[in-house]
Design an enzyme around this catalytic site. Sequence first.
Site, mmCIF file in Angstrom:
data_model
loop_
_atom_site.group_PDB
_atom_site.id
_atom_site.type_symbol
_atom_site.label_atom_id
_atom_site.label_comp_id
_atom_site.label_asym_id
_atom_site.label_seq_id
_atom_site.Cartn_x
_atom_site.Cartn_y
_atom_site.Cartn_z
ATOM 1 N N ASP A 48 -7.723 -2.613 -2.105
ATOM 2 C CA ASP A 48 -6.252 -2.680 -2.296
ATOM 3 C C ASP A 48 -5.724 -1.748 -1.698
ATOM 4 O O ASP A 48 -6.452 -0.614 -1.621
ATOM 5 C CB ASP A 48 -6.047 -3.188 -3.897
ATOM 6 C CG ASP A 48 -4.690 -3.487 -3.962
ATOM 7 O OD1 ASP A 48 -4.118 -4.324 -2.978
ATOM 8 O OD2 ASP A 48 -4.057 -3.229 -5.127
ATOM 9 N N ARG B 71 0.235 -0.383 1.618
ATOM 10 C CA ARG B 71 0.807 0.636 1.319
ATOM 11 C C ARG B 71 0.315 1.985 2.290
ATOM 12 O O ARG B 71 1.322 2.784 2.697
ATOM 13 C CB ARG B 71 0.526 1.198 -0.105
ATOM 14 C CG ARG B 71 1.640 0.518 -1.152
ATOM 15 C CD ARG B 71 1.055 0.989 -2.504
ATOM 16 N NE ARG B 71 -0.028 0.139 -2.918
ATOM 17 C CZ ARG B 71 -0.585 0.451 -4.122
ATOM 18 N NH1 ARG B 71 -0.419 1.496 -4.763
ATOM 19 N NH2 ARG B 71 -1.447 -0.607 -4.436
ATOM 20 N N SER C 157 -7.250 -14.396 -0.985
ATOM 21 C CA SER C 157 -6.967 -15.104 -2.126
ATOM 22 C C SER C 157 -6.203 -16.335 -1.482
ATOM 23 O O SER C 157 -5.593 -16.515 -0.574
ATOM 24 C CB SER C 157 -6.451 -14.545 -3.460
ATOM 25 O OG SER C 157 -4.974 -14.310 -3.101
ATOM 26 N N ASN D 240 -2.772 -15.543 -1.551
ATOM 27 C CA ASN D 240 -2.341 -14.859 -0.235
ATOM 28 C C ASN D 240 -2.075 -15.837 0.783
ATOM 29 O O ASN D 240 -0.849 -15.573 1.613
ATOM 30 C CB ASN D 240 -3.508 -13.710 0.195
ATOM 31 C CG ASN D 240 -3.779 -12.790 -0.582
ATOM 32 O OD1 ASN D 240 -5.065 -12.254 -0.712
ATOM 33 N ND2 ASN D 240 -3.026 -12.183 -1.233
ATOM 34 N N ARG E 139 -12.415 -1.574 -7.834
ATOM 35 C CA ARG E 139 -10.893 -1.763 -7.293
ATOM 36 C C ARG E 139 -10.205 -0.525 -6.787
ATOM 37 O O ARG E 139 -10.055 0.395 -7.750
ATOM 38 C CB ARG E 139 -9.756 -2.638 -8.275
ATOM 39 C CG ARG E 139 -8.718 -3.007 -7.429
ATOM 40 C CD ARG E 139 -7.998 -4.174 -8.325
ATOM 41 N NE ARG E 139 -6.836 -4.470 -7.350
ATOM 42 C CZ ARG E 139 -6.128 -5.501 -7.730
ATOM 43 N NH1 ARG E 139 -6.740 -6.385 -8.707
ATOM 44 N NH2 ARG E 139 -5.063 -5.964 -6.703
ATOM 45 N N ARG F 282 -6.564 -4.796 -12.440
ATOM 46 C CA ARG F 282 -6.343 -6.099 -12.856
ATOM 47 C C ARG F 282 -7.304 -6.894 -11.807
ATOM 48 O O ARG F 282 -7.714 -6.383 -10.957
ATOM 49 C CB ARG F 282 -4.945 -6.831 -12.778
ATOM 50 C CG ARG F 282 -4.421 -6.571 -11.333
ATOM 51 C CD ARG F 282 -3.175 -7.248 -11.306
ATOM 52 N NE ARG F 282 -2.745 -7.077 -9.911
ATOM 53 C CZ ARG F 282 -2.107 -6.188 -9.325
ATOM 54 N NH1 ARG F 282 -1.648 -5.063 -10.119
ATOM 55 N NH2 ARG F 282 -1.411 -5.937 -8.257
ATOM 56 N N SER G 3 -7.000 -10.161 -10.689
ATOM 57 C CA SER G 3 -6.599 -10.996 -9.628
ATOM 58 C C SER G 3 -7.159 -12.223 -9.256
ATOM 59 O O SER G 3 -7.388 -12.471 -8.008
ATOM 60 C CB SER G 3 -6.062 -10.055 -8.442
ATOM 61 O OG SER G 3 -5.346 -8.810 -8.919
#
Length: 260
Positions: free
Chosen positions: A38, A42, A84, A87, A209, A215, A217
């Site tokens: 993840d 960013r 996912s 997504n 993660r 989380r 997800s």
Amino acid sequence: MSSRTQEGRGPLYRLYINRLLRQIPPAQVPRHVAMMIDGNRRWARQLGYDSAAHGHRAGAAKMREFLRWCDDVGVSVASLYLLSVDNLRKRDSGELTDLIEIIGQLADDLSHERDWRVQPVGRLDLLPDELQRVLRDVAYRTAAHTGMHVNLAIGYGGRGEIVDAVRSIITQHDERGGTLEELAASLTPEQIAEHLYTGGQPDPDLVIRTSGEQRLSDFLLWQSAHSEFYFVEALGPDLREVDFLRAIRDFASRDRRFGG
């Protein structure tokens, strides 16, 4: 290139890597490690890139490294959460097009990496035809490989996987002429597990993660019932081998209490 990506080039870093490796008993290495990478977007934004695709490419390159780290310490099964179902529904169409191309290239690259068996898992029918073709070819090309088993979760959703497993059980039972009463009486967790996309594989011992998110997800919901979790602050492309080895060392030190 970020400062974290530049770290780890010198001899002191390699000494620390070797020290961490000595601290991990081979018998305590997890059989199955699942990774939720993840923070790619960013990462790209922080570095001033005008497209999230730069982050996704960097994340894909990091996943190739991550799998080598897993293989080198003796992990038998590694699962990557790449795309996912959510997504597919929510991502910007341009970003999704780039991401699908990057995933297809990653899958093809992994099929030529060592002796890994690469298995796509998810609702592949939701994917573009070309990506479906690539994933089918990769699965076929590596089916006889005997090295680390690599699951690529693409078009994946944990709740949907459980629904698909139950549907498969019902269909199989109906084809055998069984009644609903018989099915209700005979249904077991083990039976559901056999019909998951990962049927026949060990459940993940460790789920990692990146980017500080804590989380699931919708990733491996059934399979991770007894998993250990490890959260890394680094954004996906900045993950380092020391981060991975610390996660493995932490796992090896835990007293696993199933159901407690």
